[in-house]
Design a protein around this motif. Structure first.
Motif, PDB file in Angstrom:
ATOM      1  N   GLN A 171      38.235  44.420  40.254  1.00 50.21           N
ATOM      2  CA  GLN A 171      38.656  43.068  39.891  1.00 50.21           C
ATOM      3  C   GLN A 171      39.150  42.975  38.452  1.00 50.21           C
ATOM      4  O   GLN A 171      38.551  43.525  37.532  1.00 50.21           O
ATOM      5  N   ARG A 172      40.243  42.246  38.292  1.00 51.30           N
ATOM      6  CA  ARG A 172      40.801  42.015  36.964  1.00 51.30           C
ATOM      7  C   ARG A 172      39.759  41.403  36.032  1.00 51.30           C
ATOM      8  O   ARG A 172      39.013  40.508  36.419  1.00 51.30           O
ATOM      9  N   GLN A 173      39.677  41.883  34.804  1.00 44.64           N
ATOM     10  CA  GLN A 173      38.767  41.348  33.806  1.00 44.64           C
ATOM     11  C   GLN A 173      39.355  41.556  32.423  1.00 44.64           C
ATOM     12  O   GLN A 173      40.291  42.344  32.243  1.00 44.64           O
ATOM     13  N   THR A 216      41.543  47.707  35.048  1.00 41.99           N
ATOM     14  CA  THR A 216      40.991  47.627  36.393  1.00 41.99           C
ATOM     15  C   THR A 216      42.069  48.002  37.406  1.00 41.99           C
ATOM     16  O   THR A 216      43.258  48.043  37.083  1.00 41.99           O
ATOM     17  N   ARG A 226      35.470  44.161  46.586  1.00 41.70           N
ATOM     18  CA  ARG A 226      35.541  44.708  45.232  1.00 41.70           C
ATOM     19  C   ARG A 226      34.725  45.995  45.147  1.00 41.70           C
ATOM     20  O   ARG A 226      33.696  46.128  45.806  1.00 41.70           O
TER      21      ARG A 226
END
Length: 282
Positions: free
Chosen positions: A21-23, A28, A51
């Motif tokens: 997941q994008r963070q 990512t 995820r």
């Protein structure tokens, strides 16, 4: 007109990424994939089948997205692979059934966990296994862990259960079915746990494998292991490290599956060598 849907089968080596997941802290898998899509003219937010956490690998991660009108899965398959980084690739892009959704259509998943029980880790496997001898909680009882005992404990986890004792509170408490849990020898002291089920909560595989090791070593009483499986009673379990875990396969009902049996048997474009390979189930 709505934008056409596409189902992507992607793979990745998780050591490069801070999870799917994008963070903010990145990088990512989602960030890298969406950046590559942007480069080929497909600005899209992808929806994965689930995820994966930092350091976890995927032989088969499935994502849903929509391409621009006039574009197609075939054209995306021709343009996208060259834009992906070295540890992220694509096996297939398919036009799915209109009701297909990468996450909600999934009927089950298979995970594989690799661990070195004895001997020395082969160089090609270094980034992709749990070195049991280096786990501090197991160091005092390594000689008590046998493959036979570990396989026996894992087999007892099979069934429809409340696996609350083996996952994070961030995942909902509900019944999940573990269809099979088997241990296979790969040679040189390297073993592979194969877990197949309808759904898995966060860290469930890692806690199951780690806590089975702890019990096999005699450091967690077997009655507590059994109680955790039967009632969901919390235990001081062990979360096995991420490096050994691979999301191996995502299954869909036949009428919704975007991928053919032939593709599943021999995934096109999948790299040879660890952490993927083929073993007991193909």
């Amino acid at each position: 007109m709505p934008r056409p849907p596409v189902a992507l089968w992607i793979w990745y080596r998780g050591g490069t990424f801070r999870g799917f997941q994008r963070q903010v802290l990145g990088p990512t898998v989602q960030e890298a994939l969406e950046a590559a899509l942007q480069e080929v003219g497909v600005p899209a937010t992808v929806m994965p089948c689930g995820r994966t956490d930092r350091g976890v690998h995927a032989r088969m991660q499935v994502v849903s997205l929509r391409v621009e009108r006039g574009d197609s899965a075939e054209e995306l398959a021709a343009r996208l692979p060259a834009r992906l980084p070295a540890d992220l690739g694509m096996c297939a892009a398919r036009k799915p059934h209109p009701s297909f959704h990468a996450q909600w259509s999934a009927a089950g998943k298979t995970y594989r966990y690799r661990l070195q029980l004895a001997g020395t880790v082969a160089p090609q496997w270094h980034p992709y296994v749990m070195r049991v001898a280096e786990e501090p909680r197991l160091a005092s009882a390594l000689n008590d862990i046998t493959p036979e005992r570990l396989a026996e404990l894992l087999a007892r986890a099979v069934g429809q259960r409340d696996f609350t004792a083996f996952h994070e509170n961030s995942s909902p408490r509900k019944l999940r079915t573990l269809e099979s849990a088997t241990l296979h020898e790969l040679g040189g002291g390297l073993f592979e746990v194969v877990l197949r089920g309808d759904a898995f909560a966060r860290y469930q595989v890692r806690y199951l494998v780690g806590s089975a090791l702890l019990t096999a070593a005699g450091l967690l009483p077997e009655e507590l292991w059994r109680a955790a499986l039967e009632t969901g009673e919390r235990i001081a379990g062990l979360k096995a490290e991420a490096a050994g875990l691979v999301l191996w396969e995502v299954r869909y009902p036949a009428k919704l599956d975007p991928f053919t049996p032939a593709e599943r048997a021999a995934p096109p474009g999948l790299p040879e060598g660890p952490p993927f390979l083929g073993t007991p189930e193909g």
